[in-house]
Design an enzyme around this catalytic site. Sequence first.
Site, PDB file in Angstrom:
ATOM      1  N   GLY A   9      62.155  78.259   8.638  1.00 14.13           N
ATOM      2  CA  GLY A   9      61.103  77.414   8.178  1.00 14.13           C
ATOM      3  C   GLY A   9      62.029  75.978   7.403  1.00 14.13           C
ATOM      4  O   GLY A   9      62.214  75.418   5.965  1.00 14.13           O
ATOM      5  N   ALA A  10      62.460  75.662   9.107  1.00 13.98           N
ATOM      6  CA  ALA A  10      62.928  74.407   8.573  1.00 13.98           C
ATOM      7  C   ALA A  10      62.014  72.779   8.259  1.00 13.98           C
ATOM      8  O   ALA A  10      62.325  71.918   8.426  1.00 13.98           O
ATOM      9  CB  ALA A  10      64.124  74.014   9.340  1.00 13.98           C
ATOM     10  N   SER A  11      60.798  73.178   7.875  1.00 10.07           N
ATOM     11  CA  SER A  11      59.262  72.074   8.080  1.00 10.07           C
ATOM     12  C   SER A  11      59.138  71.099   6.988  1.00 10.07           C
ATOM     13  O   SER A  11      58.700  70.548   7.000  1.00 10.07           O
ATOM     14  CB  SER A  11      58.136  72.677   8.456  1.00 10.07           C
ATOM     15  OG  SER A  11      57.801  73.945   7.922  1.00 10.07           O
ATOM     16  N   ASN A  87      66.130  81.100   6.388  1.00 14.46           N
ATOM     17  CA  ASN A  87      65.594  80.234   5.458  1.00 14.46           C
ATOM     18  C   ASN A  87      63.972  80.560   4.516  1.00 14.46           C
ATOM     19  O   ASN A  87      63.855  80.495   4.026  1.00 14.46           O
ATOM     20  CB  ASN A  87      65.957  79.068   5.293  1.00 14.46           C
ATOM     21  CG  ASN A  87      65.195  77.817   4.247  1.00 14.46           C
ATOM     22  OD1 ASN A  87      66.219  78.006   2.782  1.00 14.46           O
ATOM     23  ND2 ASN A  87      64.248  77.502   4.792  1.00 14.46           N
ATOM     24  N   SER A 139      68.089  83.900  -4.140  1.00 14.56           N
ATOM     25  CA  SER A 139      67.346  82.858  -5.420  1.00 14.56           C
ATOM     26  C   SER A 139      68.411  83.557  -6.415  1.00 14.56           C
ATOM     27  O   SER A 139      68.863  85.198  -6.634  1.00 14.56           O
ATOM     28  CB  SER A 139      66.461  83.731  -4.891  1.00 14.56           C
ATOM     29  OG  SER A 139      65.763  83.044  -6.226  1.00 14.56           O
ATOM     30  N   TYR A 152      58.871  89.445  -5.951  1.00 14.04           N
ATOM     31  CA  TYR A 152      59.341  88.289  -4.660  1.00 14.04           C
ATOM     32  C   TYR A 152      61.232  88.139  -5.383  1.00 14.04           C
ATOM     33  O   TYR A 152      62.885  88.518  -4.459  1.00 14.04           O
ATOM     34  CB  TYR A 152      59.585  87.180  -5.742  1.00 14.04           C
ATOM     35  CG  TYR A 152      60.419  85.734  -5.308  1.00 14.04           C
ATOM     36  CD1 TYR A 152      60.174  85.501  -3.609  1.00 14.04           C
ATOM     37  CD2 TYR A 152      60.909  85.165  -6.036  1.00 14.04           C
ATOM     38  CE1 TYR A 152      61.051  83.830  -3.832  1.00 14.04           C
ATOM     39  CE2 TYR A 152      62.428  84.172  -5.963  1.00 14.04           C
ATOM     40  CZ  TYR A 152      61.702  83.935  -4.204  1.00 14.04           C
ATOM     41  OH  TYR A 152      62.863  82.379  -3.637  1.00 14.04           O
ATOM     42  N   LYS A 156      64.579  88.985  -3.396  1.00  8.81           N
ATOM     43  CA  LYS A 156      65.855  88.717  -2.737  1.00  8.81           C
ATOM     44  C   LYS A 156      67.213  89.187  -3.237  1.00  8.81           C
ATOM     45  O   LYS A 156      67.721  88.772  -2.177  1.00  8.81           O
ATOM     46  CB  LYS A 156      65.359  87.558  -3.972  1.00  8.81           C
ATOM     47  CG  LYS A 156      64.768  86.285  -3.423  1.00  8.81           C
ATOM     48  CD  LYS A 156      64.701  85.770  -1.671  1.00  8.81           C
ATOM     49  CE  LYS A 156      63.768  84.897  -1.452  1.00  8.81           C
ATOM     50  NZ  LYS A 156      64.783  83.812  -0.166  1.00  8.81           N
ATOM     51  N   ILE A 185      64.800  75.080  -7.800  1.00  4.94           N
ATOM     52  CA  ILE A 185      65.478  73.853  -6.649  1.00  4.94           C
ATOM     53  C   ILE A 185      63.680  72.976  -6.103  1.00  4.94           C
ATOM     54  O   ILE A 185      62.528  73.585  -6.674  1.00  4.94           O
ATOM     55  CB  ILE A 185      65.374  74.236  -5.612  1.00  4.94           C
ATOM     56  CG1 ILE A 185      66.613  75.134  -5.373  1.00  4.94           C
ATOM     57  CG2 ILE A 185      65.897  72.968  -4.222  1.00  4.94           C
ATOM     58  CD1 ILE A 185      68.242  74.305  -6.268  1.00  4.94           C
TER      59      ILE A 185
HETATM   60  P1  NAP Z   1      58.860  75.989   0.621  1.00  3.53           P
HETATM   61  O1  NAP Z   1      58.944  74.271   0.236  1.00  3.53           O
HETATM   62  O2  NAP Z   1      57.782  76.281   0.392  1.00  3.53           O
HETATM   63  O3  NAP Z   1      59.263  75.722   1.663  1.00  3.53           O
HETATM   64  C1  NAP Z   1      58.874  77.150   2.723  1.00  3.53           C
HETATM   65  C2  NAP Z   1      59.155  76.911   4.624  1.00  3.53           C
HETATM   66  O4  NAP Z   1      58.926  78.551   5.069  1.00  3.53           O
HETATM   67  C3  NAP Z   1      58.823  76.497   5.191  1.00  3.53           C
HETATM   68  O5  NAP Z   1      58.894  75.463   5.757  1.00  3.53           O
HETATM   69  C4  NAP Z   1      57.822  77.484   5.629  1.00  3.53           C
HETATM   70  O6  NAP Z   1      57.113  76.801   7.180  1.00  3.53           O
HETATM   71  C5  NAP Z   1      58.722  78.519   5.615  1.00  3.53           C
HETATM   72  N1  NAP Z   1      58.006  79.659   6.408  1.00  3.53           N
HETATM   73  C6  NAP Z   1      57.223  80.514   5.473  1.00  3.53           C
HETATM   74  N2  NAP Z   1      56.465  81.594   5.867  1.00  3.53           N
HETATM   75  C7  NAP Z   1      56.786  81.504   7.013  1.00  3.53           C
HETATM   76  C8  NAP Z   1      56.559  81.805   8.088  1.00  3.53           C
HETATM   77  N3  NAP Z   1      55.841  83.384   8.239  1.00  3.53           N
HETATM   78  N4  NAP Z   1      57.105  81.667   9.638  1.00  3.53           N
HETATM   79  C9  NAP Z   1      58.118  80.963   9.338  1.00  3.53           C
HETATM   80  N5  NAP Z   1      58.691  79.859   8.591  1.00  3.53           N
HETATM   81  C10 NAP Z   1      57.837  80.028   7.195  1.00  3.53           C
HETATM   82  O7  NAP Z   1      60.131  76.567   0.146  1.00  3.53           O
HETATM   83  P2  NAP Z   1      61.610  76.151  -0.433  1.00  3.53           P
HETATM   84  O8  NAP Z   1      61.801  76.237  -1.720  1.00  3.53           O
HETATM   85  O9  NAP Z   1      62.265  75.151   0.576  1.00  3.53           O
HETATM   86  O10 NAP Z   1      62.402  78.310  -0.479  1.00  3.53           O
HETATM   87  C11 NAP Z   1      63.001  78.416   1.427  1.00  3.53           C
HETATM   88  C12 NAP Z   1      63.978  79.894   0.367  1.00  3.53           C
HETATM   89  O11 NAP Z   1      64.685  79.331  -0.288  1.00  3.53           O
HETATM   90  C13 NAP Z   1      63.095  80.235   0.887  1.00  3.53           C
HETATM   91  O12 NAP Z   1      63.589  81.285   1.006  1.00  3.53           O
HETATM   92  C14 NAP Z   1      62.629  80.498  -0.550  1.00  3.53           C
HETATM   93  O13 NAP Z   1      62.800  82.017  -1.115  1.00  3.53           O
HETATM   94  C15 NAP Z   1      64.604  80.245  -1.273  1.00  3.53           C
HETATM   95  N6  NAP Z   1      64.740  79.491  -3.180  1.00  3.53           N
HETATM   96  C16 NAP Z   1      63.718  78.951  -2.571  1.00  3.53           C
HETATM   97  C17 NAP Z   1      63.926  78.379  -4.315  1.00  3.53           C
HETATM   98  C18 NAP Z   1      63.127  77.495  -4.956  1.00  3.53           C
HETATM   99  O14 NAP Z   1      63.678  76.974  -6.250  1.00  3.53           O
HETATM  100  N7  NAP Z   1      62.352  76.308  -3.979  1.00  3.53           N
HETATM  101  C19 NAP Z   1      65.035  78.771  -5.033  1.00  3.53           C
HETATM  102  C20 NAP Z   1      65.633  80.306  -4.566  1.00  3.53           C
HETATM  103  C21 NAP Z   1      65.647  80.451  -3.088  1.00  3.53           C
HETATM  104  P3  NAP Z   1      55.301  76.667   7.419  1.00  3.53           P
HETATM  105  O15 NAP Z   1      55.228  75.502   6.031  1.00  3.53           O
HETATM  106  O16 NAP Z   1      55.675  75.124   8.608  1.00  3.53           O
HETATM  107  O17 NAP Z   1      54.745  77.316   6.849  1.00  3.53           O
END
Ligand code: NAP
Length: 244
Positions: A9-11, A87, A139, A152, A156, A185
Amino acid sequence: MNKTVLITGASRGIGRAAAIAFAKENYRVVINYFRSVDSAQELLCALKAEGHRVMAVQADISKKEDVLRMIKEIKDVFGSVDILVNNAGISQQKLFTDTTEEDWDSLFDHNVKGCYYCSQAVLGDMIANQRGKIINISSIWGICGASCEAAYSASKAAVIGLTKALAKELGPSNIQVNCVAPGVIDTEMNRSLDEQTLHALCDQTPLCRLGSPEDIASAILFLADEKANFITGQVFSPNGGFLI
Ligand code: NAP
């Protein structure tokens, strides 16, 4: 020696920031993505233009066959994965009473099974090499639970259990398994939250702001470094003081 790091999920979001941070430290970086082809390609080109060794692989981490194909593609180019950052993840806000079995399964398939598939796929080489690091992204809600995010939060929390169990099982093979549990975040994952909710979250955070993807990338980078070789089975929570 330059190491290879696979970031699922690094896009975009946290994974993207981590890919940039690892590339700047001269790791060989694998950008995994699923749907965001354009942003993954844009990141790949930008990092390559700066002279970094980087590749991008499309794979749905909730599908075993995709994960196995991804690991083979990486091995053909960079060899074995030294550091895995689990991730990729999805979130959902819904009353528990409205949560369907499909919702539940989807959250667990993405947030937990993805870690299982990716970890199992890289561990053969890590065990043979007698070194490796797995960093799972959980999380704060996996620690303290969030209202309207029961599935969720449960998924987690499962990631934390997986981290601790694997740390014990893999310690004798010199493989460190740790968890980063971010606070709130500023990424697309939270775009559905309204202004009022975001203000309330900032108000409850002693550092008075949301975290940035770069804040979390620094924590991931630290755990991947050899300086963190005696750290395993830990939950590291960069959250601005939200949870103390
Ligand atoms: P985000 O901006 O929504 O990005 C999610 C990433 O996951 C995207 O790169 C997406 O790829 C990828 N993804 C989703 N489904 C996938 C699949 N089936 N196969 C491969 N890649 C997949 O989320 P983020 O906030 O950066 O979150 C990253 C991690 O941190 C997650 O595990 C999330 O639960 C955790 N987290 C986030 C927060 C927050 O507040 N943002 C807080 C605590 C924990 P595509 O777009 O290419 O599909």
